[in-house]
Write an enzyme that holds these catalytic residues in place. Structure first.
Site, mmCIF file in Angstrom:
data_model
loop_
_atom_site.group_PDB
_atom_site.id
_atom_site.type_symbol
_atom_site.label_atom_id
_atom_site.label_comp_id
_atom_site.label_asym_id
_atom_site.label_seq_id
_atom_site.Cartn_x
_atom_site.Cartn_y
_atom_site.Cartn_z
ATOM 1 N N LYS A 81 0.836 -1.206 0.000
ATOM 2 C CA LYS A 81 0.000 0.000 0.000
ATOM 3 C C LYS A 81 0.870 1.254 0.000
ATOM 4 C CE LYS A 81 -3.715 2.060 2.835
ATOM 5 N NZ LYS A 81 -4.552 1.823 4.040
ATOM 6 N N SER A 152 -9.201 2.046 2.847
ATOM 7 C CA SER A 152 -8.266 2.762 1.991
ATOM 8 C C SER A 152 -7.224 1.853 1.319
ATOM 9 C CB SER A 152 -7.520 3.841 2.786
ATOM 10 O OG SER A 152 -6.785 3.250 3.848
ATOM 11 N N SER A 176 -9.889 -0.260 6.913
ATOM 12 C CA SER A 176 -9.223 -0.115 5.612
ATOM 13 C C SER A 176 -8.570 -1.375 5.060
ATOM 14 C CB SER A 176 -8.179 1.001 5.671
ATOM 15 O OG SER A 176 -8.810 2.253 5.695
#
Lengths: 463, 72
Positions: A81, A152, A176
């Site tokens: 990420k 996210s 997330s």
């Protein structure tokens, strides 16, 4: 919509490489080809460097040929990420203010641990701006590229679903990891808070941020978790704990929480969750219907703490260049900035109270885990502002997607979200299993048994 | 600075933002004031829980889970 060939997993790839049936070069070439083939539509990846990756894979094959290799994830392609530092890559966090940030000088600790385990970092995966939201634009859901992947850690979820990575690093502050896992039909593991270090990860809310893995299967996620937690030496002995084929849940007591977790669900979500509870029971688990009356409070506590702590992270940016922040982030940071200190202290006190109450619930009912729907809805179309329920009621996408995930950030318990069905549009639905602190492996035992009892994890979007 | 005649949440939000050197234009002020009121209401909503805890005593993060056997 189902795949015609067996799904490759971390375990399967390691087995094939150990047996000499697959090389790291072949695996990386397949990964890169798949990215080339799909990422124009899905947009899960950033900064992928094929030449360097193929060279690194060739080195892995030479290491393996020496025959003395004990690295537990040797040659496994992993995505990271884009709030997590990878040496030599920018950490842009999908923030305009960081568009020209210099490349990271060193790996985040979790990346360091993954590299030590032999994993190959394919590239960065798309996130929401500053990891503060559930859309992850411009990434799209591989099951329907008009829809959001969640966030996210949206790029990480999409990459696993898409078959462009066997594992991916995510972080979870309000859901997330679990939100993209649910919307993309993969497994997400939010570990106990504090057990995986955030060193080298751009923060959102320090007392809630929790790095963790996304993967195709529960066993794969556990292997990644162990490595990320600095326990890579435990991986090889862990595979046997999760045998392929059905396993029993005899003796397990699983709580199913009513009211807060049962209200306002889309009908296909409610049906899939009910069916998953029935499966847990058929596997031998004792289902205990109970209620956690502080769930809504826990959600409010986590939401407000997150806003105040993220305002601290972005305090300078808000003063100096607010025009570089997206509207959602800016509003969030403005609000967090002006909240009184008294409010923050009351929230922290209330957080202790909800931790006490959930521990008491587990104790009272002698629970091994709790099972809840991960989300109330399946993936929304990109650009839609609201989730719509069957009675016509509408709920903003952000609050809807975090409504059932955020309570578990307040308590800091480990949670595994795993696929439990599809809606009529063939969009994935997720179930969450919530464990006691530090009981990730015991929780994974239950999740693995459920996973092996169905084939949801084997489904893949059409190319 | 609080403007003449301005009261309530708008005035409070303007003052708080000003004290932190945060520029809030008029278009954003109303929405932020509404969010601020809603946030304070959320905090008030958990006040009974907050008051049930003695925060003068430091405890480990997972104290709630310690000391008793949770499993059977």
């Amino acid at each position: 919509m189902t795949a015609a060939k067996p799904i490759l997993t971390i375990r399967g790839a390691l087995h094939a490489m150990d047996a000499g049936e697959l090389s790291a070069v072949e695996l990386m070439a397949t990964t890169l080809a798949r990215i080339e083939e799909t990422d124009e539509d899905v947009k899960a990846w950033l900064d992928v460097r094929p030449k360097l990756l193929m060279e690194a894979a060739a080195v892995v094959d030479r290491r393996r040929s020496l025959g003395k290799e004990a690295s537990p994830l040797l040659g496994i392609p992993i995505g990271v990420k884009d709030i997590v530092d990878v040496a030599g890559h920018q950490t842009q966090c999908n923030m305009a203010a960081r568009a020209a940030v210099p490349p990271a000088e060193r790996d985040a600790e979790v990346v360091h641990q993954l590299r030590r385990s032999g994993a190959l970092i394919v590239g960065k995966t798309v996130t929401q701006e500053a990891a503060a939201g559930v859309i992850s634009d411009p990434c799209r859901n591989p099951w329907d590229t008009s829809r959001i992947p969640g966030g996210s850690s949206g790029g990480s979820g999409a990459a696993i679903a898409n078959g462009t990575s066997l594992g991916a690093v995510g972080t979870d502050t309000g859901g997330s990891i679990r939100i993209p896992a649910s919307l993309c039909g993969v497994v997400g593991l939010k570990p106990t808070w504090g057990r995986v270090t955030g060193k080298g990860i751009f923060p959102l809310s320090a007392s809630l941020d929790t790095p963790g893995p996304l993967a195709r299967t529960v066993a794969d996620a556990v292997a990644m978790y162990l490595v990320m937690a600095g326990r890579g030496a435990d991986v090889s002995s862990t595979w046997a704990r999760f045998p392929e084929g059905e396993t029993s849940l005899d003796g397990k007591r699983i709580g199913v929480l009513g009211s807060f977790f049962g209200d306002r669900l889309q009908a296909p979500v409610a049906s899939a969750f009910a069916a998953s509870v029935a499966t847990l029971q058929e596997l031998g688990a004792e289902i205990v219907e109970c209620d956690w009356t502080d769930a809504a409070a826990a959600r409010a506590i986590a939401m407000m703490i997150s806003r105040i702590e993220s305002a601290y992270v972005h305090r300078d940016a808000l003063r100096e260049a607010p025009e570089l922040m997206g509207e959602a982030l800016r509003s969030r940071v403005e609000l967090g900035s002006i909240m009184p200190a008294d409010a923050y202290f009351r929230l922290q006190a209330a957080r202790v109270a909800v931790r006490n109450s959930i521990a008491a619930l587990y104790r009272e009912h002698r629970l091994d885990a709790v099972s809840v729907p991960t989300l109330p809805a399946t993936a929304t179309v990109s650009g839609e502002t609201h989730v719509v329920y069957d009675d016509g009621e509408r709920e903003e996408v952000g609050p809807a997607m975090t409504r059932l995930t955020q309570p578990w950030n307040a308590t800091g318990q480990p949670v595994i979200s795993l696929p439990c069905g599809f809606d009529p549009a063939w969009l994935p639905i997720g179930m969450s299993l919530v464990g006691r602190p530090d009981a990730e492996l015991e929780l994974a035992d239950i999740a693995h048994a459920y996973e092996q009892a169905n084939d949801f994890w084997m489904q893949m979007p059409k190319p | 600075m609080v403007q003449d005649g301005e009261t309530g949440s708008r005035a409070r939000v303007r003052m708080l933002a000003g004290s932190l050197a945060i520029q809030i234009d008029e278009e954003r002020l109303e929405a932020l004031a509404e969010s601020f009121d809603a946030a304070l209401a959320l905090v008030d909503g958990v006040d009974d829980l907050a008051r049930s805890v003695d925060m003068s005593v430091a405890e480990p993060y997972d104290a709630a889970w310690q000391g008793e056997e949770v499993k059977r």
